[in-house]
Design an enzyme around this catalytic site. Sequence first.
Site, PDB file in Angstrom:
ATOM      1  N   ASP A 349       0.790  -1.232   0.000  1.00  0.00           N
ATOM      2  CA  ASP A 349       0.000   0.000   0.000  1.00  0.00           C
ATOM      3  C   ASP A 349       0.818   1.276   0.000  1.00  0.00           C
ATOM      4  O   ASP A 349       0.283   2.341  -0.306  1.00  0.00           O
ATOM      5  CB  ASP A 349      -0.952   0.011   1.201  1.00  0.00           C
ATOM      6  CG  ASP A 349      -2.159  -0.895   0.988  1.00  0.00           C
ATOM      7  OD1 ASP A 349      -2.417  -1.261  -0.175  1.00  0.00           O
ATOM      8  OD2 ASP A 349      -2.825  -1.240   1.978  1.00  0.00           O
ATOM      9  N   TYR A 440     -10.053  -0.653   2.277  1.00  0.00           N
ATOM     10  CA  TYR A 440      -9.707  -0.957   3.660  1.00  0.00           C
ATOM     11  C   TYR A 440      -9.362   0.300   4.444  1.00  0.00           C
ATOM     12  O   TYR A 440      -8.746   1.227   3.914  1.00  0.00           O
ATOM     13  CB  TYR A 440      -8.515  -1.921   3.735  1.00  0.00           C
ATOM     14  CG  TYR A 440      -8.931  -3.347   4.016  1.00  0.00           C
ATOM     15  CD1 TYR A 440      -9.438  -3.702   5.261  1.00  0.00           C
ATOM     16  CD2 TYR A 440      -8.829  -4.335   3.051  1.00  0.00           C
ATOM     17  CE1 TYR A 440      -9.833  -5.002   5.533  1.00  0.00           C
ATOM     18  CE2 TYR A 440      -9.218  -5.644   3.307  1.00  0.00           C
ATOM     19  CZ  TYR A 440      -9.727  -5.965   4.557  1.00  0.00           C
ATOM     20  OH  TYR A 440     -10.125  -7.248   4.817  1.00  0.00           O
ATOM     21  N   PHE A 633      19.844  -6.868   3.894  1.00  0.00           N
ATOM     22  CA  PHE A 633      20.235  -6.240   5.161  1.00  0.00           C
ATOM     23  C   PHE A 633      21.030  -7.212   6.034  1.00  0.00           C
ATOM     24  O   PHE A 633      21.773  -6.788   6.910  1.00  0.00           O
ATOM     25  CB  PHE A 633      18.990  -5.799   5.943  1.00  0.00           C
ATOM     26  CG  PHE A 633      18.337  -4.537   5.458  1.00  0.00           C
ATOM     27  CD1 PHE A 633      18.339  -4.182   4.111  1.00  0.00           C
ATOM     28  CD2 PHE A 633      17.695  -3.691   6.339  1.00  0.00           C
ATOM     29  CE1 PHE A 633      17.719  -3.034   3.664  1.00  0.00           C
ATOM     30  CE2 PHE A 633      17.075  -2.527   5.912  1.00  0.00           C
ATOM     31  CZ  PHE A 633      17.084  -2.193   4.569  1.00  0.00           C
ATOM     32  N   GLU A 637      26.718  -9.120  10.121  1.00  0.00           N
ATOM     33  CA  GLU A 637      27.432  -8.177  10.970  1.00  0.00           C
ATOM     34  C   GLU A 637      27.070  -8.408  12.436  1.00  0.00           C
ATOM     35  O   GLU A 637      25.969  -8.845  12.766  1.00  0.00           O
ATOM     36  CB  GLU A 637      27.086  -6.742  10.574  1.00  0.00           C
ATOM     37  CG  GLU A 637      27.667  -6.333   9.240  1.00  0.00           C
ATOM     38  CD  GLU A 637      27.413  -4.864   8.940  1.00  0.00           C
ATOM     39  OE1 GLU A 637      28.305  -4.040   9.195  1.00  0.00           O
ATOM     40  OE2 GLU A 637      26.311  -4.556   8.459  1.00  0.00           O
ATOM     41  N   HIS A 654      -7.002 -13.140   7.657  1.00  0.00           N
ATOM     42  CA  HIS A 654      -8.417 -12.785   7.576  1.00  0.00           C
ATOM     43  C   HIS A 654      -9.164 -13.829   6.745  1.00  0.00           C
ATOM     44  O   HIS A 654      -9.046 -13.873   5.513  1.00  0.00           O
ATOM     45  CB  HIS A 654      -8.574 -11.395   6.956  1.00  0.00           C
ATOM     46  CG  HIS A 654      -9.952 -10.825   7.126  1.00  0.00           C
ATOM     47  ND1 HIS A 654     -10.289  -9.551   6.737  1.00  0.00           N
ATOM     48  CD2 HIS A 654     -11.083 -11.362   7.660  1.00  0.00           C
ATOM     49  CE1 HIS A 654     -11.562  -9.329   7.017  1.00  0.00           C
ATOM     50  NE2 HIS A 654     -12.059 -10.419   7.577  1.00  0.00           N
TER      51      HIS A 654
END
Length: 762
Positions: A349, A440, A633, A637, A654
């Site tokens: 969205d 929504y 990501f 590390e 849902h």
Amino acid sequence: MPRRQIKAPRKNLWNTLPNDEVSSLIKWLYDPRNGLNLTHHNEATHWDNFIGVTEIIHPNKTDAVAYLDGSGPHPFRYARIVIFHGASEEPYLHEIMVGPLPVSAKTSWKNYDYPYNKGNSVTPWYRADDRQRIRDLYYPVTAELADITQDLLGTAARGLVNDTAALMTIDPLWQENERIFQWMEFVGLPNNGYTAETLLPQGLYLKFDITGRDPSGWALKAILYNGIMYNSISEFRRAYEQPGFTKLNKHTQGDWLATKRQGKPFLLDELPPPLPQQAKGPRYLLDRKEKYLKWMDFSFYLGFSRDLGLSLHDIRYKGRRIIFELGLQEALSHYAGNNPMEGTTSYLDSYYGLGSFTYTLIPGYDCPEFATYLDSWVHENGNTAHQRNSICVFEQDAGYLMQRHTATEWYGYENHRPRYATATKNTVFIVRSVASVDNYDYTFDYTFYIDGTIEIKVRASGYIQGAFYANNSDYGYQIHDALSGSFHTHVLTFKADLDILGEKNTLEKVAMIPTTEKYPWSAAPRNTMKLVRSSIGNESQGRINWPMNGAEMYVVLNKDERNKYGEYPGYRIFPASGTPTHLIVQDSPSLQNAAEFCKYHLYVTKRKDTEPRCAAAANNLELSDPLVNFSKFFDEESLLQEDIVLWFNLGMHHIAHTGDLPNTVSSTAQGSIMISPHNYLEMDPSRQTRQMIEILFAPGVNNASVIDAHSTLMTRGHMLGRGIVELFLVDSCEGVPGSNAAWVFTCHRQRFGIGGIACQFA
């Protein structure tokens, strides 16, 4: 009602760009000398370049913290500009950064590449020609099918004002073998004024090849009806004209689509419900210009963006920063079904802009009438949308106590009575906004508690996106004549950059395990349970699911500090309401690499200026190579005493049922998480509040005892009926027996006001 104001200690680094600054910036962008070849949005066609989003870029944390803590200058300010490049055979979106601001001779632009691990800020724009395709491709096909659809569906779409159907598209587009495909579904248009199209899917699907910009290369590739694929209109027509062709149920319209009041009224519902009050005005301080708030021992700034809406920054508790940044990162809705609409749709969205769909709140419904309302601004497509009263802040009673205890005194043989009782009101402070993204509505609450806890909650309501009923029982219940409640998962991802007594922190896992132990005081080993503590050492361990039975606890600690008992102070994060949710689908072909953040409940990574967000608004445009691939990501590390960031998911699976008609109700469609002090303070800080009571009991006739409740005093077994004398705030009350078993309360007054205890005098 008095307004209580405060001057923010620093400028809000996350405030939206002011209108006058945006105007001068837009003018600068249109200047031909800057080489952007832009056309004003109102004059642009799909073959032009025009400005989309214009908003502030949040400063890097290093610069922001130095400024906020008084050790550095105000960071230079830059704007993020999204440019739609239509003047190309391969249209694309390009993000640039412009600054420093305000516009001056020093202002310039460059590619806004650094927050995107794709390596650049360019994304293909496959929908540049949507308007032309509607006119030249879609409607000619649907018009040719109109006689069939009128019979099968009871509707037709010809591109006319009196159409009774429309086409709904999949999202994202289907990318396969270097071709771009678009499935479209017929949906009925409600005839009662309600926007309930998503409840009227009609079970007829069209597949188009929309690759490239040359209309001669666009084509209808298939028609799907009742699970049978047809390769052309003529093939579909021949089958339709055959005797025995199966015709499925048609939708019937009616009040089941309407959100108006209907049905038999509830008992006594004509009477007004109880309402909260704020008799003495707000108990919080606000700098409206800087959107800086202070409540009890909390203070923070509000931010707002087109992509993500509301965010919170520099959250301090008892004067120390505990969270640098807290806010939404993405809102995903992934569907499943036996048809190509639900079977391929996965909405991200932020592409549409949750801030763009954050509208005016309804006083007395969305928020109490006495709430403080704040405005928001979005600069998009050459225009500024000013949404008044789109954010609210307010206090309210949580509906349950923060603390209570009644002590028991034993006497005689197995007899007992209350000795004293204490109770503390649970007044919370809420920051709320609502994003209504098409069908929504998401209500976002950031709730602050007097014990130092922060709760982040999402509630969903609005119209479901249903599926056509036929052959869909594996994916949902049939909930109306021709409607299936299409199974889908909402995953809303948040970022929490915690700083516990400094920026260097560690995430500790405390596992609760069954064990068999030997003790010197027991002759035999005993089955028991114990705690096993460990640290999340590096990013390869940073993908986490909440455990079964709640048998693990996660705490952000500062291991360079110890409290007076030798324990590390921290803040714990844990699920609070709803069911913890992540995406069920494994390696979704609808998402590919665009939503790697939705696979687990919780993530922890090392904070980097080049990783400010786990997603990007344009991720759904190029699924295999999105602007931000969150999996990158995690490069092993170390996370031990580093500046770490938590990313957590809220949402719900849902499975729609008849109770979702006409709208989903938020009582069950919700989820929340709490971030709470853990060995951070010496004791419960809610003891500081004056909104509490302590009552001492004494035995009366036949050992009767008095129990006090607000507005009512009673003895065990019967009510006292002598009337309330007055209301006041108290520190404590003592009750002593009077004549005829009546009681006299001596209340130590602190001051007059609301929310006090009712004391009755004999």
